[in-house]
Design an enzyme around this catalytic site. Sequence first.
Site, PDB file in Angstrom:
ATOM      1  N   SER A   7       0.840  -1.213   0.000  1.00 29.29           N
ATOM      2  CA  SER A   7       0.000   0.000   0.000  1.00 29.29           C
ATOM      3  C   SER A   7       0.872   1.260   0.000  1.00 29.29           C
ATOM      4  O   SER A   7       0.485   2.282  -0.576  1.00 29.29           O
ATOM      5  CB  SER A   7      -0.968   0.004   1.192  1.00 29.29           C
ATOM      6  OG  SER A   7      -0.282   0.176   2.405  1.00 29.29           O
ATOM      7  N   ASN A   8       2.042   1.189   0.615  1.00 32.90           N
ATOM      8  CA  ASN A   8       2.946   2.351   0.567  1.00 32.90           C
ATOM      9  C   ASN A   8       3.496   2.544  -0.837  1.00 32.90           C
ATOM     10  O   ASN A   8       3.657   3.678  -1.293  1.00 32.90           O
ATOM     11  CB  ASN A   8       4.073   2.210   1.590  1.00 32.90           C
ATOM     12  CG  ASN A   8       3.628   2.625   2.981  1.00 32.90           C
ATOM     13  OD1 ASN A   8       3.525   3.804   3.281  1.00 32.90           O
ATOM     14  ND2 ASN A   8       3.311   1.637   3.814  1.00 32.90           N
ATOM     15  N   ARG A  33      12.738  -7.900   6.252  1.00 31.38           N
ATOM     16  CA  ARG A  33      14.008  -8.579   6.534  1.00 31.38           C
ATOM     17  C   ARG A  33      15.037  -7.532   6.923  1.00 31.38           C
ATOM     18  O   ARG A  33      15.016  -6.421   6.399  1.00 31.38           O
ATOM     19  CB  ARG A  33      14.519  -9.337   5.306  1.00 31.38           C
ATOM     20  CG  ARG A  33      13.660 -10.516   4.910  1.00 31.38           C
ATOM     21  CD  ARG A  33      13.861 -11.685   5.878  1.00 31.38           C
ATOM     22  NE  ARG A  33      13.073 -12.837   5.497  1.00 31.38           N
ATOM     23  CZ  ARG A  33      11.803 -13.036   5.841  1.00 31.38           C
ATOM     24  NH1 ARG A  33      11.175 -12.138   6.574  1.00 31.38           N
ATOM     25  NH2 ARG A  33      11.156 -14.114   5.444  1.00 31.38           N
ATOM     26  N   HIS A  51       8.331   2.912   9.567  1.00 28.14           N
ATOM     27  CA  HIS A  51       8.059   1.942  10.639  1.00 28.14           C
ATOM     28  C   HIS A  51       6.843   2.408  11.434  1.00 28.14           C
ATOM     29  O   HIS A  51       6.742   3.591  11.782  1.00 28.14           O
ATOM     30  CB  HIS A  51       9.282   1.825  11.551  1.00 28.14           C
ATOM     31  CG  HIS A  51       9.126   0.763  12.592  1.00 28.14           C
ATOM     32  ND1 HIS A  51       9.256  -0.589  12.310  1.00 28.14           N
ATOM     33  CD2 HIS A  51       8.811   0.849  13.907  1.00 28.14           C
ATOM     34  CE1 HIS A  51       9.041  -1.283  13.418  1.00 28.14           C
ATOM     35  NE2 HIS A  51       8.767  -0.441  14.394  1.00 28.14           N
TER      36      HIS A  51
HETATM   37  C1  GAR Z   1       3.731  -0.663   6.835  1.00 27.47           C
HETATM   38  O1  GAR Z   1       2.731  -0.355   7.748  1.00 27.47           O
HETATM   39  C2  GAR Z   1       5.101  -0.393   7.414  1.00 27.47           C
HETATM   40  O2  GAR Z   1       5.104   0.598   8.373  1.00 27.47           O
HETATM   41  C3  GAR Z   1       5.457  -1.723   8.031  1.00 27.47           C
HETATM   42  O3  GAR Z   1       4.931  -2.687   7.150  1.00 27.47           O
HETATM   43  C4  GAR Z   1       3.737  -2.172   6.563  1.00 27.47           C
HETATM   44  C5  GAR Z   1       3.766  -2.489   5.093  1.00 27.47           C
HETATM   45  O4  GAR Z   1       2.543  -2.152   4.510  1.00 27.47           O
HETATM   46  N1  GAR Z   1       6.864  -1.859   8.154  1.00 27.47           N
HETATM   47  C6  GAR Z   1       7.467  -2.416   9.197  1.00 27.47           C
HETATM   48  O5  GAR Z   1       6.880  -2.886  10.132  1.00 27.47           O
HETATM   49  C7  GAR Z   1       8.986  -2.424   9.093  1.00 27.47           C
HETATM   50  N2  GAR Z   1       9.566  -2.841  10.319  1.00 27.47           N
HETATM   51  P1  GAR Z   1       2.352  -2.100   2.945  1.00 27.47           P
HETATM   52  O6  GAR Z   1       2.980  -3.379   2.371  1.00 27.47           O
HETATM   53  O7  GAR Z   1       0.898  -2.072   2.738  1.00 27.47           O
HETATM   54  O8  GAR Z   1       3.050  -0.864   2.429  1.00 27.47           O
END
Ligand code: GAR
Length: 180
Positions: free
Chosen positions: A14-15, A81, A100
């Site tokens: 989603s990011n 990872r 994060h």
């Molecule tokens: C996001 O919320 C990000 O903050 C988190 O994974 C999610 C990925 O969402 N990242 C971590 O926890 C890193 N330690 P997405 O795949 O929908 O972008």
Amino acid sequence: MKHNIAVLLSGNGSNLQAIIDKNIDVSFVVSNNPKALGLKIAQNANIPSYSWKNVLELEEEVLKLIIEYDIKLLVLAGYMRLLSQNFVNSLPSKFIVNVHPSLLPNYKGMNAIKQAIDDCAEYTGVTIHYVDEGMDSGSIIKQDSIKINKNDTVETLKARLQTMEHRLYSDIIKSILIKN
Ligand code: GAR
């Protein structure tokens, strides 16, 4: 506007979608998870995408791709990872950024949202930071906080945090690229 950024992800993407929607040009996307929905998002946007399950092989290939595509910024968007010391040290400092879902240094690593709820924290938030060799330990670029409601679940809190991430991460990426 050509930015030459690359995105590493493991899951939903989603990011990545938010970055694409803000017209930031993504040169390629890599995942350690061949089934990551984020790879589909890349394909739908005609962005070259690659996946390697073996993370050391993935890192070797990403280093080659960074040179090939003349990448200026490596963006971790849900890449679950820890990057090896060798990989991080092969790149300039402030070359890799991460998002994060906590107010670092609180709740590093996996399940950061659940950690905050289990800890009965009053506030949590989002941190955008540069990546160093440690776990979620690089210098902080920007944080934004929200209150945790009494009836929040991991899902409801995650939804609010992701709305923040989608706005904040793209803005920070743009501002770094403009300065470079
Ligand atoms: C996001 O919320 C990000 O903050 C988190 O994974 C999610 C990925 O969402 N990242 C971590 O926890 C890193 N330690 P997405 O795949 O929908 O972008």
